[in-house]
Design an enzyme around this catalytic site. Structure first.
Site, short mmCIF file in Angstrom:
data_model
loop_
_atom_site.label_atom_id
_atom_site.label_comp_id
_atom_site.label_asym_id
_atom_site.label_seq_id
_atom_site.Cartn_x
_atom_site.Cartn_y
_atom_site.Cartn_z
N ILE B 14 0.85 -1.20 0.00
CA ILE B 14 0.00 0.00 0.00
C ILE B 14 0.88 1.24 0.00
CG2 ILE B 14 -1.83 1.27 1.19
CD1 ILE B 14 -3.00 -1.30 2.08
N HIS B 15 1.07 1.77 -1.20
CA HIS B 15 1.89 2.97 -1.37
C HIS B 15 1.03 4.22 -1.26
CE1 HIS B 15 5.98 1.74 -3.22
NE2 HIS B 15 5.88 1.46 -1.94
N ALA B 16 1.65 5.35 -1.59
CA ALA B 16 0.97 6.64 -1.40
C ALA B 16 -0.42 6.69 -2.05
CB ALA B 16 1.84 7.76 -1.92
N ALA B 19 -3.01 4.42 -0.45
CA ALA B 19 -3.24 4.89 0.93
C ALA B 19 -4.21 6.07 0.93
CB ALA B 19 -1.92 5.28 1.58
#
Lengths: 289, 85
Positions: B14-16, B19
């Site tokens: 779960i990257h930017a 997220a």
């Protein structure tokens, strides 16, 4: 000659524009009126939010999404709350509380073992700087109107500063701080702007309007180069252009190894608009991260 | 209170971007929304905290929704998180 780390290939020739972004280190001042300092902080954040929203409206594609994500982080109550708690507990000024509160979150990101996430700590540092500048009422340079063929020289080119740049006028970027995963590095590579990082005390080594030639592949920088040095780099620039032209013929060919194994070459896109680049470069498909 | 377990299948975790998407969904609903990851309880309405949790691929995440519209919230979040790519 100066030597740094090349993070975006190519040769850049142009004149230095120094972007002075001095770090402001706010002093701790004891205050009586906690509510007033809270109001000052909320107000400053609101102003930065408004500016960022205006920026979002001017952008499109991947950049727009990046700055939108940046805006959401800025609006995250957790971020403000850390500073508000400091104002309440330490009875101190908003600028100092912002410094300390944001730093605790910056540190949390810096300590992550994921280099991509660690790089996001710089985005939060960028927000901190902007909020403190608003609290202390400091002005900023207009990045959208730099002269053509500018070589931008600065301690660190932040995400929001990068988004404001008119990239057509930028011939190269040289910074002290920055990594291969920074937003600046990603944009520089996308737009084929040569970029070099890791030059210590870079602001002292060059002056406004110095002529510089940079090699983003080797990390070499020639400040006010001799005629020979200049000619050499100009030739290299031409050669790179030719080389790229020659590679064009492979674009339409299938990517197959000598023993007949087909390897799919896909593009990573930010949004539908990028499809044009995918088609022009004949990628076999896309992935979206 | 509603609970759902999901496994993160996205290779990069779960990257930017995911997220912020998760918190956007969470914020649409009045109920409390938390993610339980590696024994940590994260407020899903904070993109910063989701990012800071550094959720990697193949991690099991438990979604907790508590309050008004918890059914709708958990359904939407479950579907989103399962299909992050």
């Amino acid at each position: 000659m100066l030597k740094g780390v090349g993070i975006s290939d190519g040769i850049g020739l142009g004149k230095v524009v120094l972007l002075k972004n001095e770090e402001i280190k706010p002093e701790k001042v004891r205050i009586e009126d906690v509510e007033l300092e809270k109001k000052i902080l909320y107000n400053a954040i609101h102003l930065v939010e408004k500016e960022t929203e205006e920026l979002v409206n001017q952008l499109s594609g991947t950049e727009k999404e990046i700055i939108q994500a940046y805006l959401m982080i800025l609006q995250d109550p957790t971020l403000v709350q850390s500073s508000i708690e400091i104002i309440k507990q330490e009875k101190c000024n908003a600028a100092y509380a912002t410094e300390k509160g944001f730093n605790s979150i910056i540190q949390m990101f810096e300590e992550m073992d994921d280099p991509y996430m660690a790089a996001r700590s710089r985005d939060i540092a960028d927000m901190k700087k902007k909020v403190i500048a608003k609290i202390l009422n400091k002005k900023e340079i207009n990045l959208a109107q730099l002269p053509k063929d500018s070589i931008l020289v600065t301690k660190e080119l932040t995400t929001s500063d990068t988004a404001k740049l008119n990239l057509k006028n930028i011939a190269g970027i040289v910074t002290e701080i920055g990594g291969i995963n920074s937003h600046m590095a990603i944009m520089a590579r996308t737009y084929e702007i040569p970029a070099i990082v890791g030059i210590k005390q870079v602001m002292q080594l060059m002056s406004d309007n110095d002529f510089v030639a940079i090699n983003g592949t080797t990390g070499e920088i020639f400040v006010n180069p001799s005629k020979e040095e200049y000619m050499k780099l100009e030739r290299l620039k031409e050669n790179l252009k030719l080389e790229k032209g020659q590679l064009e013929k492979y674009k339409s060919q299938l990517s197959v190894t000598k023993d007949g194994h087909h390897v799919e070459v896909l593009a990573n896109i930010g949004n539908v608009k990028d499809i044009e680049l995918v088609i022009n470069n004949t990628a076999e498909g896309v992935r979206f991260i | 209170m509603k609970k759902e377990r999901v496994i993160i299948e996205n290779e990069t975790g779960i990257h930017a971007r995911p997220a912020t998407e998760i918190s956007k969904i969470a914020m649409k609903y009045p109920c409390d929304v938390f993610l339980l990851v590696n024994e940590k309880k994260i407020n899903a309405k904070s993109p910063l905290m989701i990012m800071a949790a550094g959720i990697k691929t193949k991690t099991e995440v438990e979604i907790l929704c508590d309050g008004e519209d918890e059914d709708k919230a958990i359904e939407e979040l479950k579907n989103f998180i399962k299909n992050i790519s």
